[in-house]
Design an enzyme around this catalytic site. Sequence first.
Site, PDB file in Angstrom:
ATOM      1  N   ASP A  17      50.974  35.697  37.007  1.00 59.78           N
ATOM      2  CA  ASP A  17      50.527  36.952  37.617  1.00 59.78           C
ATOM      3  C   ASP A  17      50.617  36.917  39.128  1.00 59.78           C
ATOM      4  O   ASP A  17      51.197  37.811  39.753  1.00 59.78           O
ATOM      5  CB  ASP A  17      49.095  37.277  37.186  1.00 59.78           C
ATOM      6  CG  ASP A  17      48.992  37.678  35.725  1.00 59.78           C
ATOM      7  OD1 ASP A  17      49.855  37.280  34.936  1.00 59.78           O
ATOM      8  OD2 ASP A  17      48.042  38.387  35.374  1.00 59.78           O
ATOM      9  N   ARG A  97      33.731  34.663  43.318  1.00 59.44           N
ATOM     10  CA  ARG A  97      34.529  35.686  44.003  1.00 59.44           C
ATOM     11  C   ARG A  97      34.154  35.897  45.463  1.00 59.44           C
ATOM     12  O   ARG A  97      35.033  36.072  46.306  1.00 59.44           O
ATOM     13  CB  ARG A  97      34.469  37.011  43.235  1.00 59.44           C
ATOM     14  CG  ARG A  97      34.974  36.927  41.793  1.00 59.44           C
ATOM     15  CD  ARG A  97      36.184  36.041  41.651  1.00 59.44           C
ATOM     16  NE  ARG A  97      36.730  36.018  40.310  1.00 59.44           N
ATOM     17  CZ  ARG A  97      37.425  35.013  39.816  1.00 59.44           C
ATOM     18  NH1 ARG A  97      37.624  33.929  40.553  1.00 59.44           N
ATOM     19  NH2 ARG A  97      37.929  35.065  38.597  1.00 59.44           N
ATOM     20  N   ASP A 126      36.249  41.805  38.371  1.00 59.46           N
ATOM     21  CA  ASP A 126      36.654  41.032  39.546  1.00 59.46           C
ATOM     22  C   ASP A 126      37.212  41.896  40.662  1.00 59.46           C
ATOM     23  O   ASP A 126      37.017  41.604  41.844  1.00 59.46           O
ATOM     24  CB  ASP A 126      37.667  39.958  39.150  1.00 59.46           C
ATOM     25  CG  ASP A 126      36.990  38.720  38.578  1.00 59.46           C
ATOM     26  OD1 ASP A 126      35.777  38.552  38.788  1.00 59.46           O
ATOM     27  OD2 ASP A 126      37.684  37.923  37.919  1.00 59.46           O
TER      28      ASP A 126
END
Length: 398
Positions: A17, A97, A126
């Site tokens: 990705d 995060r 996210d």
Amino acid sequence: MANEIKKVVLAYSGGLDTSVILKWIALTYNCEVITLTADLGQEEDLDGVDEKALATGATRAYVEDLREEFARDYIFPMMRANAIYEGRYLLGTSIARPLITKRLIEIAHQEGAQAVAHGATGKGNDQVRFELSAMALDPSIKVIAPWREWNFRSRTDLNNFAEQHGIPLPVAASRKLYSMDRNMLHCSFEGGELESPWLEPGPGSYLMAVPVEEAPDEPEYIELEFINGDPVALNGEKLSPAAMVKALNTVGGKHGVGRLDMVENRFVGMKSRGVYETPGGTIMHIAHRDLEGICLDRDTMHLRDSMIPKYAECIYNGFWFAPEREAMQKLIDETQKNVSGTVRIKLYKGNVIPVGRKSPYSLYREDLATFEEDDVYDQADAAGFIKLQGLRLLGYKK
């Protein structure tokens, strides 16, 4: 916006990705792409990830060891708060995060970048966590979220793009059973049979903890020492925050500790089923909570406990850098000044069982609690106490 962006800092794992995202941003925005690969204790071999980023088109590649900062400044403050989302989830993905975003913004400042980018999809939490953190840290930095912009709709589309642009495909990508996220605190599993809430998780969903059926048949006892609410020593050995998390993961995982299978409520509005493994975090959470039982005043504990749902929501929903989380942290840390001592724990077949606790700040008094004869508590006094407590109930009728 594309004309304004000359340089982007991308959160880059080296997988399919983010490799496709790297090339796509460079082509779509006609800009430089700098990558950040953060080592958060995910136990992946990061050797060569910078070379791969550069070969895919990055102009500079950062690979940073953030393990100690992650444990000290993110995991431990969260554990001092006993944060747990919807009564079950120890927030292993959520808490990583804000740190990644903080480093993205810092590197953007260093490199003179106008934007940062992430690989989160438009369905998940996210994206919210990355972007709210970025907004809190520097709202002038733009955020690029390719999954919300491009026309790719499937893994096949990504594979085709990668082949067209000479991006090496991970050998195991097509064989992955689950979407996984791992760091030193936990590993999450989604997808596969887990998309049906009725099906039992398969054997491929065990990574950090063994199935309880395979755990040792004999219990293991450990002692965990805390200072000011933070674990500092395991079985008498002083450990750094990151080393502590790793050591507890090892001993907890061996006994099948920390497995969670739940359907949760995502911030974006949908329900999601996930399996989480948090062996070390589970031990820390239970031991810390137990130690507070002898160190914290009743009403102080109850006040702090009233904030747990809100504090956990702040982390889950992406508001780590929000003023309300920071304000709660100050109050919580004030409550932890005397949470120091040692908890003895029995680990057995997935269970974490505190069996002893001691503290120089203990509020427990054997002379008050004893069932034997004492000279400090007149049991007759309880009658007046009960009478006063019940005054408001005298006129209440069901």
